[in-house]
Scaffold this active site. Sequence first.
Site, PDB file in Angstrom:
ATOM      1  CG  ASN A 165      29.747  -1.214  66.059  1.00  0.00           C
ATOM      2  OD1 ASN A 165      28.740  -0.679  65.527  1.00  0.00           O
ATOM      3  ND2 ASN A 165      30.731  -1.740  65.485  1.00  0.00           N
TER       4      ASN A 165
ATOM      5  CG  HIS B 197      32.454  -5.497  62.467  1.00  0.00           C
ATOM      6  ND1 HIS B 197      32.698  -4.256  61.706  1.00  0.00           N
ATOM      7  CD2 HIS B 197      33.322  -6.449  61.913  1.00  0.00           C
ATOM      8  CE1 HIS B 197      33.809  -4.405  60.916  1.00  0.00           C
ATOM      9  NE2 HIS B 197      34.072  -5.743  60.937  1.00  0.00           N
TER      10      HIS B 197
ATOM     11  CB  SER C  38      30.816  -9.770  65.984  1.00  0.00           C
ATOM     12  OG  SER C  38      31.671 -10.711  64.992  1.00  0.00           O
TER      13      SER C  38
ATOM     14  CG  ASP D 201      35.296  -2.732  63.768  1.00  0.00           C
ATOM     15  OD1 ASP D 201      34.394  -2.147  64.619  1.00  0.00           O
ATOM     16  OD2 ASP D 201      35.663  -2.696  62.818  1.00  0.00           O
TER      17      ASP D 201
HETATM   18  C1  GAR Z   1      25.520  -3.251  58.638  1.00  0.00           C
HETATM   19  O1  GAR Z   1      25.780  -4.414  58.075  1.00  0.00           O
HETATM   20  C2  GAR Z   1      26.339  -3.172  59.804  1.00  0.00           C
HETATM   21  O2  GAR Z   1      26.828  -4.460  60.275  1.00  0.00           O
HETATM   22  C3  GAR Z   1      27.379  -2.250  59.362  1.00  0.00           C
HETATM   23  O3  GAR Z   1      26.946  -1.322  58.474  1.00  0.00           O
HETATM   24  C4  GAR Z   1      25.463  -2.056  57.819  1.00  0.00           C
HETATM   25  C5  GAR Z   1      24.410  -0.936  58.418  1.00  0.00           C
HETATM   26  O4  GAR Z   1      23.261  -1.305  57.897  1.00  0.00           O
HETATM   27  N1  GAR Z   1      28.367  -1.857  60.148  1.00  0.00           N
HETATM   28  C6  GAR Z   1      29.736  -1.543  60.145  1.00  0.00           C
HETATM   29  O5  GAR Z   1      30.231  -1.913  59.101  1.00  0.00           O
HETATM   30  C7  GAR Z   1      30.449  -0.902  61.168  1.00  0.00           C
HETATM   31  N2  GAR Z   1      31.779  -1.405  61.054  1.00  0.00           N
HETATM   32  P1  GAR Z   1      21.937  -0.713  58.579  1.00  0.00           P
HETATM   33  O6  GAR Z   1      22.094   0.758  58.292  1.00  0.00           O
HETATM   34  O7  GAR Z   1      21.114  -1.346  57.307  1.00  0.00           O
HETATM   35  O8  GAR Z   1      21.730  -1.289  59.733  1.00  0.00           O
END
Ligand code: GAR
Length: 316
Positions: free
Chosen positions: A108, A110, A137, A146
């Site tokens: 994942n 994060h 991360s 997480d």
């Molecule tokens: C990203 O910033 C990712 O790190 C976060 O969601 C966004 C998705 O963006 N994930 C989390 O917060 C998971 N806990 P994307 O759809 O443009 O890749």
Amino acid sequence: MAKAKIAILISGAGTNMAALLYAAKHPDCPYEIVLVASNNPQAEGLKIAAAEGIETFAQSHEHIDRAVHDAMMHDRIVHAGATHVALAGYMRILSEAFVEKWEGRMLNIHPSLLPRYKGLNTHQSAIDAGDQVAGCSVHLVTAELDSGSVLGQIEVAIVEGDTADILAARVKMAEHQLYPRVLAEYVSRAIDPAWLTAKVRELALAQPESDEVTSHGMPCFGIIGGKKFAYVSLDHHGDGKTALLVKISGAEEQAMLIDSDEERYYRPAYFGDGWIGIRLDLGDTDWDHMGEWLAKSWRAVAPKKLTKLMDVAGEF
Ligand code: GAR
């Protein structure tokens, strides 16, 4: 070399998914994307993936039990032939059963420097705390949110006047650098002979009174001044395999093991009936199981005085 097959789960824009997908276009990339799936049929990322000719799947989670929804996702992932799952902005808590099925093979991304700021609102939390740096991360997914082992991070300096949105946009650029690199490293090491040898070494030398020598060009583990209980076979006579060779009871067990999984187990050339070859380069090695094999093999060759000592120690 066969490429790892990645299913990516998204819920929204899918910019991290796109970063993984574009990195996978390089011929040397050790993974390919076989599926992009979402719990949100409107997710923008689905359109990007479809336009790139990637198989997509959408199933809303609304009005469906979490376990049932996860099982539907799992079936599609397996059907697409995926060896690994990459969560990329998949905003669903996964059931324990799903996590267990993909343990060690699900990553994942994060948007924080874990273990700081798990969950949501990571950027605002970093700004509110007066942090100088934020970041992102990539970690292995475990049942606890997480909290799995961190595989890689990039720090992003917080600029005076940053809002959560401005910071989020900059961290995303870092995310797009980090995820393809870490995923490539992670899937490669699972078939890298040097990494596999180091893993065996760690487990073999944890057996009492054991040491390592080289025998016929192979890393070989034995009881100091005594018999050998394990070898790492590295492309032996050009067979292309990286494997662990351990002691077994004889021809019957050998045939039974090979019968149970012909891809994984094999009769090692020149070793006879008392040994089994276990492929380590299939990308899904269960290291707890390898530890058990090594302990069993050690026991098969250890002198009585040592096994007795172990038995006595085990009673306490
Ligand atoms: C990203 O910033 C990712 O790190 C976060 O969601 C966004 C998705 O963006 N994930 C989390 O917060 C998971 N806990 P994307 O759809 O443009 O890749």
